[in-house]
Design an enzyme around this catalytic site. Structure first.
Site, short mmCIF file in Angstrom:
data_model
loop_
_atom_site.label_atom_id
_atom_site.label_comp_id
_atom_site.label_asym_id
_atom_site.label_seq_id
_atom_site.Cartn_x
_atom_site.Cartn_y
_atom_site.Cartn_z
N ASP A 75 0.84 -1.20 0.00
CA ASP A 75 0.00 0.00 0.00
C ASP A 75 0.88 1.24 0.00
OD1 ASP A 75 0.68 -0.66 2.75
OD2 ASP A 75 -0.73 0.88 3.39
N GLU A 140 0.05 -0.73 5.95
CA GLU A 140 1.12 -0.11 6.73
C GLU A 140 0.99 1.40 6.75
OE1 GLU A 140 5.07 1.46 7.87
OE2 GLU A 140 3.91 1.86 6.06
#
Length: 397
Positions: A75, A140
């Site tokens: 991500d 994250e």
């Protein structure tokens, strides 16, 4: 595409618009790289009320130990003003020796290089004498609730055990080979609210200005310093990050004031002992009458943020030596062993196995025109490939 080419790997990953919490095709692309290498790949969706569902990936090659984990995230943060980018943020274009795109540095680049390193190792030597796994999250850059922490729990419940982990976050400040992260400071946040009495600014004796009380409390949080640092960590540091009274009028004393703070702390403290010290400071400052002569002690309350990050330090010689020697062998530089910077998902992994961090140069992460030198991708791949060989040799010994 061949998985041995880190540039091609990275271009494929960048072209997947995986802005948290969207998977964007990045995990599917990673699956397509790893499965032909012999990895068993699992997609794991994690959920929690009030948060977005997150897709994660766990892949393993081999059944026996020793077991080396590579951890990271696909991500990425939002692109910001897309018109300000020199090259489209998800096009993965190469210009003047640099590959542009969101996630190039943080941290699709590290993943692309480790995939290439594993592929090259297998191509030259066959599968490792042990196991390699990829633990990749899509959360994250977000709240980190449905990502690494739940993926670790999922894997551990199925009997997965690891001997060491390398996180591919960008750790180098200027050049590849500058720095390995062997620990991280803890992080603790809170919000203080001081309660006063609203009134007219011309009649302060009829009111109780909470700003005066807040000044006393925030001063006590920032001075004196919490410590002078330790052998492995810099001094703990508290920053007041917001102060607000919600008052648009200049002639009105507000009813309350609030302030948020964050402290990054070293191994002199735990989250519990730090909370106790902060409360001690606040209670002492609340009774200080210099800004509020003749008044009762400041009335305040405090709310602590959930899930503080705990300080940790890795002391696994085989892991650190394997990585340090690989970095020095490829770059000629002896990397500093550091605990600086913010938090990372290593804070969750350290509860399962020793963990260190090493990745690309981080100068453009989260910026417009995030980019990486193509030559650095090849160098990092060579470091990772050498590290894999060194670690399995040391772990076997």
């Amino acid at each position: 595409m061949t998985a041995t080419d880190p540039v091609a790997n990275l271009q494929t990953l960048i072209r997947c618009p995986s802005v948290t919490p969207a998977e964007g095709g990045a995990l599917s692309a990673l699956d397509a790289m790893l499965a032909p290498l012999g990895f068993t790949v699992d997609k794991v969706k994690a959920s929690e009320a009030g948060t977005a569902d997150i897709e994660n990936l766990y892949a393993r090659l081999g059944k026996d130990g020793p077991h080396l984990m590579f951890a990271g995230h696909t991500d990425v943060v939002p692109v910001g003003d897309e018109a300000a980018w020199t090259h489209p943020p998800f096009a993965a274009e190469i210009s003047k020796g640099e590959l542009f795109g969101r996630g190039a540095v943080d941290m699709k680049g590290g993943i692309a290089c480790f995939v290439a390193a594993v592929a090259r190792h297998i191509e030259k030597n066959g599968p490792p004498k042990g196991s390699i796994s990829f633990l990749i999250t899509g959360d994250e850059e977000g709240p980190a609730i449905n990502g690494t922490i739940k993926l670790l729990q999922w894997a551990a419940e199925r009997g997965e055990r690891w001997d060491a982990c390398l996180v591919g976050e960008p750790t180098n400040p200027d050049r590849l080979g500058d720095m390995i992260k062997i620990g991280r400071r803890g992080s603790l946040s809170g919000k203080i609210t001081v309660h006063g009495v609203q009134g007219h600014a011309a009649y302060p004796h009829l009111a109780d200005n909470p700003v005066r009380g807040m000044l006393q409390l925030t001063q006590a949080l920032m001075d004196p310093p919490f410590d002078g640092g330790t052998n492995d960590f810099q001094p703990s540091n508290l920053e007041v990050t917001t102060v607000d009274v919600g008052n648009p009028a200049t002639n009105v004393i507000p009813a309350k004031a609030s302030a948020s703070f964050n402290i990054r702390f070293n191994d002199s403290w735990t989250a519990e002992t730090l909370r106790a010290e902060i409360l001690r400071r606040l209670d002492t400052a609340a009774g200080d009458g210099r800004l509020r002569p003749g008044r009762e002690p400041v009335k305040y309350d405090i709310v602590w943020a959930d899930r503080p990050s705990h300080v940790f330090l890795t002391r696994n010689n085989a892991l650190i030596a394997s990585l340090s020697s690989a970095v020095e062998g490829v770059t000629g530089r002896s990397p500093a062993l550091s605990t600086t910077g913010g938090t990372s998902d290593a804070r969750f992994i350290k509860d399962y196995c020793p963990v260190v961090e090493f990745g690309l140069v981080g100068q453009t992460m989260h910026m417009v025109d995030e980019r990486v030198a193509v030559s650095d991708l090849e160098t990092l791949t060579a470091i990772y490939e050498t590290f894999i060989a060194h670690w399995f040799a040391n772990a076997g010994a």
